[in-house]
Design an enzyme around this catalytic site. Sequence first.
Site, PDB file in Angstrom:
ATOM      1  N   HIS A 107      37.729  39.272  35.821  1.00 23.99           N
ATOM      2  CA  HIS A 107      38.399  39.993  34.603  1.00 23.99           C
ATOM      3  C   HIS A 107      37.338  39.920  33.527  1.00 23.99           C
ATOM      4  O   HIS A 107      36.872  38.677  33.338  1.00 23.99           O
ATOM      5  CB  HIS A 107      39.540  39.233  34.330  1.00 23.99           C
ATOM      6  CG  HIS A 107      40.725  39.255  35.340  1.00 23.99           C
ATOM      7  ND1 HIS A 107      41.693  40.405  35.307  1.00 23.99           N
ATOM      8  CD2 HIS A 107      40.897  38.574  36.542  1.00 23.99           C
ATOM      9  CE1 HIS A 107      42.726  40.072  36.429  1.00 23.99           C
ATOM     10  NE2 HIS A 107      41.918  38.977  37.088  1.00 23.99           N
ATOM     11  N   TYR A 153      43.160  30.767  41.542  1.00 23.32           N
ATOM     12  CA  TYR A 153      42.969  30.722  40.121  1.00 23.32           C
ATOM     13  C   TYR A 153      43.326  29.083  39.563  1.00 23.32           C
ATOM     14  O   TYR A 153      44.491  28.687  40.124  1.00 23.32           O
ATOM     15  CB  TYR A 153      43.998  31.883  39.171  1.00 23.32           C
ATOM     16  CG  TYR A 153      43.406  32.942  39.301  1.00 23.32           C
ATOM     17  CD1 TYR A 153      42.594  33.410  38.117  1.00 23.32           C
ATOM     18  CD2 TYR A 153      43.812  33.936  40.184  1.00 23.32           C
ATOM     19  CE1 TYR A 153      42.069  34.720  38.249  1.00 23.32           C
ATOM     20  CE2 TYR A 153      43.067  35.459  40.176  1.00 23.32           C
ATOM     21  CZ  TYR A 153      42.401  35.679  39.181  1.00 23.32           C
ATOM     22  OH  TYR A 153      41.938  37.045  39.000  1.00 23.32           O
ATOM     23  N   TYR A 159      42.654  37.784  47.081  1.00 17.55           N
ATOM     24  CA  TYR A 159      43.644  36.984  47.029  1.00 17.55           C
ATOM     25  C   TYR A 159      44.900  37.724  47.034  1.00 17.55           C
ATOM     26  O   TYR A 159      45.064  39.120  46.979  1.00 17.55           O
ATOM     27  CB  TYR A 159      43.878  35.945  45.847  1.00 17.55           C
ATOM     28  CG  TYR A 159      43.950  36.537  44.381  1.00 17.55           C
ATOM     29  CD1 TYR A 159      45.070  37.310  43.885  1.00 17.55           C
ATOM     30  CD2 TYR A 159      42.826  36.883  43.372  1.00 17.55           C
ATOM     31  CE1 TYR A 159      45.268  37.901  42.804  1.00 17.55           C
ATOM     32  CE2 TYR A 159      42.944  37.509  42.429  1.00 17.55           C
ATOM     33  CZ  TYR A 159      44.306  37.938  41.946  1.00 17.55           C
ATOM     34  OH  TYR A 159      44.325  38.583  40.571  1.00 17.55           O
ATOM     35  N   ARG A 217      44.442  41.561  46.605  1.00 23.26           N
ATOM     36  CA  ARG A 217      43.586  42.234  45.498  1.00 23.26           C
ATOM     37  C   ARG A 217      42.186  41.923  46.146  1.00 23.26           C
ATOM     38  O   ARG A 217      41.634  40.788  46.394  1.00 23.26           O
ATOM     39  CB  ARG A 217      43.659  41.377  44.144  1.00 23.26           C
ATOM     40  CG  ARG A 217      45.159  41.432  43.516  1.00 23.26           C
ATOM     41  CD  ARG A 217      45.379  42.679  42.793  1.00 23.26           C
ATOM     42  NE  ARG A 217      44.263  43.374  42.617  1.00 23.26           N
ATOM     43  CZ  ARG A 217      43.492  43.658  41.326  1.00 23.26           C
ATOM     44  NH1 ARG A 217      43.595  42.578  40.382  1.00 23.26           N
ATOM     45  NH2 ARG A 217      42.643  44.610  41.251  1.00 23.26           N
ATOM     46  N   HIS A 239      37.490  40.344  42.280  1.00 22.94           N
ATOM     47  CA  HIS A 239      36.984  40.704  40.974  1.00 22.94           C
ATOM     48  C   HIS A 239      36.948  39.655  40.011  1.00 22.94           C
ATOM     49  O   HIS A 239      37.419  38.726  39.964  1.00 22.94           O
ATOM     50  CB  HIS A 239      38.266  41.877  40.672  1.00 22.94           C
ATOM     51  CG  HIS A 239      39.521  41.047  40.559  1.00 22.94           C
ATOM     52  ND1 HIS A 239      40.398  40.661  41.468  1.00 22.94           N
ATOM     53  CD2 HIS A 239      40.113  40.522  39.657  1.00 22.94           C
ATOM     54  CE1 HIS A 239      41.543  40.101  41.327  1.00 22.94           C
ATOM     55  NE2 HIS A 239      41.388  39.910  39.830  1.00 22.94           N
TER      56      HIS A 239
HETATM   57 FE   FE2 Z   1      42.688  38.605  39.047  1.00 22.64          FE
END
Ligand code: FE2
Lengths: 260, 195
Positions: A183, A129, A168, A178, A181
């Site tokens: 959000h 991110y 990640y 995770r 995905h």
């Molecule tokens: Fe996330």
Amino acid sequence: MSTAPPSSPAGVLTQQDIDREIAAARKAYQAEGVPRQHPARDYPPYRSSTLRHPTRALVSLRDPEAAELRGPVFGATDVTDLDADLTRQHHGEPLGERITVTGRVLDRAGRPVAGQLLEIWQANASGRYAHQRDQHRAPLDPNFTGSGRCLTAADGSYSFTTIKPGPYPWRNHDNAWRPAHIHFSLFGTAFTQRLVTQMYFPGDPLFRYDPILQSVTDSAARERLVAAYEHDLSRSEWSLGYRWDIVLDGPAATLTEEEH
Amino acid sequence: MAQQLPTPEHPLTPAQTIGPFFGYALPHPAGGDIAPVGHPDAVTVHGTVLDGAGQPVPDAVVETWQAAPDGSLDGAPGSLPRNGVDGGPRPRNGVDFTGFGRACTDAAGHWSVRTLPPPADRPYLAVCVFARGLTHHLFTRAYLTDPGPGDLLLDDLDAARRDTLIARRQPDGTHRFDIRLQGEKETVFLDFPEQ
Ligand SMILES: [Fe+2]
């Protein structure tokens, strides 16, 4: 000679521990026999929920005059033309697999949610991110921030062009990952219909290990968080297409004819 | 009647936590500037989001929605405006009252919005809370004035629980509304069943 992975020090929470807790929560849900499509707020396998869920029951409010049965409206000033294409927000092209995500936003009666704000954010193709708190040692992409928005069309439809995010690691437990995905944040016609959720990609091997996806203990409801790969949405020599429809929960004010 | 609701044809999409990384997508510098610029009646509503150990929650989003002072629930666009140059945020137009605010908590768990007082018949801000660790958002209400008896929600609560929904007027004139996700003085959270 292969190098063995570092073994977890004693007392560290392992994936096996979390797997057992996920299985126990699912079993408890099935034994209870009361359908629940949203995740429980108290979901121990997701450790951060422990101190962040209320312990008292929610108070049910049936108030036909409640302000919550209406909600904010958004318009042309809240979005710009480039917001729905996350691959064009910088000078160069981001790295990764170019995709489109397309779908419709509906209420529970199947009516389109038109002209409402939809916001997305995601990791880059490497699973990183653009956020200081993300310390995953995967590269940042100078050509990708990973946030976008759009207004839904008259038929409730939306479409984003982006790149497929990578999975990640996170620190819920040892070796926690995770699944990939995106959000999503959505507004309906009523504040009660507000929704923040995550969209997943079909066939991800990480689904069963992830306490956030598994916090939805109902398997049919969980499957509704997974987009469908749709070949007709793919564009030749350009992008792969996914479809994900979203249905907002919650009551809304019944509009009279004049208000349409 | 309530028992005979038909199974909705369209099953809902479940919620998921907002996670820790919304910070470059959702916050907007003008998100809490609900009151038109320079409006003489503007009030500040603010507070801290706290977890079950009494610790501040620095990664929460607090959204508010309310009736306009004249009672209108129509709202107006422009709560989260963007500029057409690079798509970044721009100030609100300074004129329209949109009824909606978005405030993200700071490192001390604090949030604030600057708005106009809601009308006497709906004297509250509807509040929606999201946070890392919260799998599904929570609704509550911040009453800026105590409406007294006759309020459908407050009438059903005992005094201590009722108290969690009343914002406290501060010596500086602001209205303080802390949100306790869990614990002894846990905030009353709401559910809106189909009518
Ligand atoms: Fe996330």
